[in-house]
Design an enzyme around this catalytic site. Structure first.
Site, PDB file in Angstrom:
ATOM      1  N   GLY A 194       0.930  -1.243  -0.059  1.00 13.45           N
ATOM      2  CA  GLY A 194       0.049  -0.156   0.037  1.00 13.45           C
ATOM      3  C   GLY A 194       0.803   1.365   0.223  1.00 13.45           C
ATOM      4  N   VAL A 195       0.153   2.394  -0.096  1.00 10.26           N
ATOM      5  CA  VAL A 195       0.929   3.611  -0.434  1.00 10.26           C
ATOM      6  C   VAL A 195       1.260   4.280   1.097  1.00 10.26           C
ATOM      7  CG1 VAL A 195      -1.251   4.854   0.044  1.00 10.26           C
ATOM      8  CG2 VAL A 195       0.537   6.167  -1.562  1.00 10.26           C
ATOM      9  N   GLY A 196       2.385   4.985   0.936  1.00 15.77           N
ATOM     10  CA  GLY A 196       2.643   5.807   2.208  1.00 15.77           C
ATOM     11  C   GLY A 196       4.201   5.608   2.452  1.00 15.77           C
ATOM     12  N   SER A 197       4.481   6.324   3.704  1.00 19.86           N
ATOM     13  CA  SER A 197       5.961   6.211   3.998  1.00 19.86           C
ATOM     14  C   SER A 197       6.133   4.796   4.568  1.00 19.86           C
ATOM     15  CB  SER A 197       6.131   7.344   5.324  1.00 19.86           C
ATOM     16  OG  SER A 197       5.852   8.684   4.786  1.00 19.86           O
TER      17      SER A 197
ATOM     18  N   GLU B  45      -0.813  -1.571  -6.891  1.00 16.34           N
ATOM     19  CA  GLU B  45      -1.469  -0.408  -7.708  1.00 16.34           C
ATOM     20  C   GLU B  45      -0.390   0.832  -7.917  1.00 16.34           C
ATOM     21  OE1 GLU B  45      -4.901   0.467  -5.026  1.00 16.34           O
ATOM     22  OE2 GLU B  45      -4.027   2.456  -4.672  1.00 16.34           O
TER      23      GLU B  45
ATOM     24  N   ASN C 223      -8.263  10.057   4.156  1.00 15.80           N
ATOM     25  CA  ASN C 223      -8.174  10.019   2.818  1.00 15.80           C
ATOM     26  C   ASN C 223      -9.168   9.656   1.929  1.00 15.80           C
ATOM     27  OD1 ASN C 223      -5.532  11.613   3.086  1.00 15.80           O
ATOM     28  ND2 ASN C 223      -4.528   9.680   3.521  1.00 15.80           N
TER      29      ASN C 223
ATOM     30  N   GLY D  53      -7.034   1.643  -2.938  1.00 14.31           N
ATOM     31  CA  GLY D  53      -7.279   0.115  -3.398  1.00 14.31           C
ATOM     32  C   GLY D  53      -7.183  -0.684  -2.586  1.00 14.31           C
TER      33      GLY D  53
END
Lengths: 492, 492
Positions: free
Chosen positions: B267-270, B294, B384, B388
């Site tokens: 997944g996205v993020g730091s 994604e 946010n 996905g």
């Protein structure tokens, strides 16, 4: 006769082929270890093994079994066997009062997965360490059997288990073979797509293959399924069906997707059965109506008999006793339009998407923001299980949650401020239908959804309280405003 | 030069082909009605249109737009345009402080769908009535354009909209064309499967086709993406990465599925970025490591450069400015191993299943029974969007939720008694990982899950309170025992 492919180009004419380990149920049960993990056939209360579970229940052994079924099985398992204390752990759907009670007392460790994934969970996903598959068949050879009234995750279970026990059920007609289309998706992580391009297409065999080394026992029986019973449609059921019909007519008018054909799915239960039955009177404007779902219930046979349905694809013939009689009397004819698939095909997320299904499922309750609870009353008390509802609610092109606005004779609202158990999230369901009306929440923000749901779906007796809740919480600067304590009071 | 296929066997060497309606941003913005529904390119904070949103924001018009993006876009939209008051309705993921604030005040009606379905929702599902698509491109002809740094649901949006505005961005290299594999799934309800049999395979074009009648404006710009910034990995990030590595090593040992190759998603993020980066040191035992996700973040380029990754498939190059420089300097070489797909392919439920993905996603918090909240703090305040995460949490073969056990310097536990907003249900997530340890809850009952999560994942500072909650509620005869009022106290 060898145990290989069924003879005569796949047409099975006898019950038993080849040299089989025929034993009685007690002897078969003795092949199952005290702490075995047992995978059973059965889905929609049909097609499950009967004598071996009863033999296990009646044994004097100190059993601590893990029992995995991919759907609802009958009283031989979920009453007799569970009551005997033999089941320590149970996956993934149960429906008897006694199983429910033991699950809620946590005498049985129950765990609940989505129908589409149970096969993979068992075979690849590390959910259990499978020992033996116990399956019902209408015919069996040395390395194949023809399943009976349901398929469920049977092919995956047979692949995953070390040993196989087959219950040959002479009460189930041999003609059921004409209904089966057994295709097990390839093993991950390099699966090709399931090659189904039409809900009615056949891509597999009428029988399940197995490694002949696994077959440890074949038991003969003529015991019938403990089938569903459905109540007669209530006024609420009929009003829901009418509202659903209005929505479907509007949707077919709105969207060019449905210009030529419409693919429908309905959830299990008396309401689903009633909805299936009532749709035979809906004007589909010459469109081909196709059922791509999980269960075939009696109501669908009404549509088939009325010539209103092109074909029906599912994983189980979840019929009443009368429905079974109707099917069994004419199984070859029904097989022209009815196909049974493994649950990882019938409930396959990719296929539900490809076929642009309009999925209609019921629930226990939903909240004003569109979160849906299908499994737990009051947040914590299990009813049955999530079944395949999440497969269809997540992956259908149009997702409908249909249910009466109240229960217990109107004393309890099924529209609540906050669902304290969520099986389908606010991102999943498009349309809510009750006997009161339709809330089409597509493209709506949470508070807009709440307004639509309260005004269109809640029962008038509960609308003032729900409005008052919404009016008060919307004073808060929250995207989904709630007052958790006040919401909890609804369940006291 | 005609506007048809890109010249020279598909290799685009110029920015503009054919007779195009070149105008400035103000003129393009003037083509958009005051109450238009605008579909934008952009995903992972890159590849979104910039000048036209700014022109709309700076106009003196009284706008009431519906703005749909399939993923995170930049400040030109989610700061400037939203702040101007021009956006009345917004789908489906936003990430700026101002957009968040206006969403929570409900000045913007926000609605949140899963990434995989937004294209269909817009084109077929009745979510919105689309007017104009505004997309960023690196080259454009009369009926095609080459997208820039992300694909998202751009192909579906272009098909769904009546009109098209293209922002030609000269700051994005033409070489990006080598990364794109544009395949839009066929229309339901009779789709064939997406014909992708390998995460690295190419099945489409490097450009998006459109009906030339739709093209109303082409605007040139050289404005850069407002890219992500990631913090340096913290000690917690590194501990989570180490625990995840241990789990993955055990899982590869346990399951034959992963004998030859392993397909990962992050997944996205730091944290996701840090996990991607740290995995380059994990011993994959000679297996092919493939990314099917994604977003491609900087950490993944470390694995690519270290020769630890066979290929990476995603819908967005969600890179930092430094990451973009690294990519842009060597885009042809990276294109050998990197492919960008539309989001309805990258996040396709069927493909995630076929490829047996091990999905690793973060969240805001999870509860002791395994329900996960990815979107709303305290039950109601949007951060946010779900993005996905639900596509991968639901459809991966093995689903991991990885996050630090606390936030705000340890003052707040991310393991809570009850999640009051649920994006991923108790049926979805297999394994929880924090810096404290790993809770593999596959095959566990709710109360067993709670024991594992509290003991293995919660921070020691919060374990006593969580244990006390669990000890008290388990006195109840409930499958998932709760005390809602007490659970609510955790958020006060």
């Amino acid at each position: 006769m060898t145990g290989g492919r069924p003879p005569d180009a796949g047409i099975v004419t006898r019950r038993l082929y080849g040299d089989l380990p025929l034993v009685d149920a007690d002897a078969a049960a003795a092949r199952i270890a005290d702490d075995a993990t047992v995978l059973t056939s059965g889905f929609g209360s049909v097609g499950y093994p009967k004598l071996v579970p009863l033999a296990l229940a009646d044994s004097e052994r100190d059993l601590s079994l893990t029992v995995v079924s991919s759907g609802n099985v009958g009283d031989e398992i979920d009453v007799a066997l569970v009551k005997s204390g033999a089941i320590a752990r149970r996956f993934s759907y149960q429906s008897s009062a006694v199983a429910r009670e033991m699950t809620n007392r946590r005498d049985v460790a129950f765990s609940d997965r989505n129908v589409s994934s149970i096969g993979d969970d068992v075979q690849y996903g590390g959910m259990v360490d499978p020992d033996v598959a116990v399956v019902e068949a209408v015919a069996v050879g040395e390395d194949w059997f023809v399943p009976s009234t349901s398929l469920g995750q049977t092919p995956a279970f047979v692949e995953a288990a070390d040993a196989l026990v087959v219950e040959l059920n002479r009460a189930q007609p041999l003609g059921l073979q004409a209904l089966h289309d057994v295709y097990r998706p390839e093993a991950p992580p390099n699966r090709t797509p399931v090659p189904l391009t039409d809900p009615g297409e056949r891509i597999g065999d009428s029988y399940v293959r197995f490694d002949p080394e696994k077959l440890v026992a074949v038991v003969e029986t003529d015991r019938s399924d403990s089938t569903y019973t459905f109540r007669e449609p209530t006024d609420d059921d009929l009003a829901i069906a009418a509202n659903l019909g209005t929505f479907l007519a509007d949707e077919m008018e709105r969207s060019a997707v449905f210009d030529d054909d419409i693919h429908l799915q309905f959830g299990v239960g008396s309401l689903g059965n009633a909805l299936m039955g009532e749709l035979k009177d809906l004007d589909f404007g010459g469109r081909d109506v196709v059922y791509f779902g999980e269960l075939i219930q009696d109501g669908l046979f009404d549509m088939l008999d009325a010539g209103r349905l092109e074909c029906a694809s599912a994983t189980s013939l979840a019929l009443t006793t009368e429905g079974q009689e109707r099917l069994f009397a004419d199984v070859e004819r029904y097989a022209e339009d009815v196909v049974l698939r493994p649950a990882d095909v019938s409930n396959n997320p990719g296929l539900i998407d490809q076929f642009g299904v309009v999925g209609v499922n019921s629930a226990i309750e939903f909240d004003i923001y569109g979160n849906v609870n299908s499994t737990h009353v009051g947040g914590g008390r299990m009813i049955n299980g999530v079944g395949g509802s999440a497969d269809f609610n997540r992956n259908s092109l149009v997702t409908v949650c249909a249910l009466p606005s109240t229960l217990r004779g109107g004393d309890v609202s099924r529209v609540v401020p906050m669902a304290f158990h969520v099986d389908h999230t606010e991102h999943d369901v498009d349309v809510f239908v009750t006997e009161q009306g339709v809330a089409d929440v597509r493209g709506r923000s949470p508070v807009e959804r709440a307004e639509l749901i309260v005004e269109n779906c809640a029962h008038p007796d509960f609308r003032p309280a729900l409005r008052s809740y919404l009016d008060d919480v919307r004073e808060r600067d929250d995207h989904i405003p709630h007052d958790v304590r006040r919401a909890a009071e609804w369940f006291e």
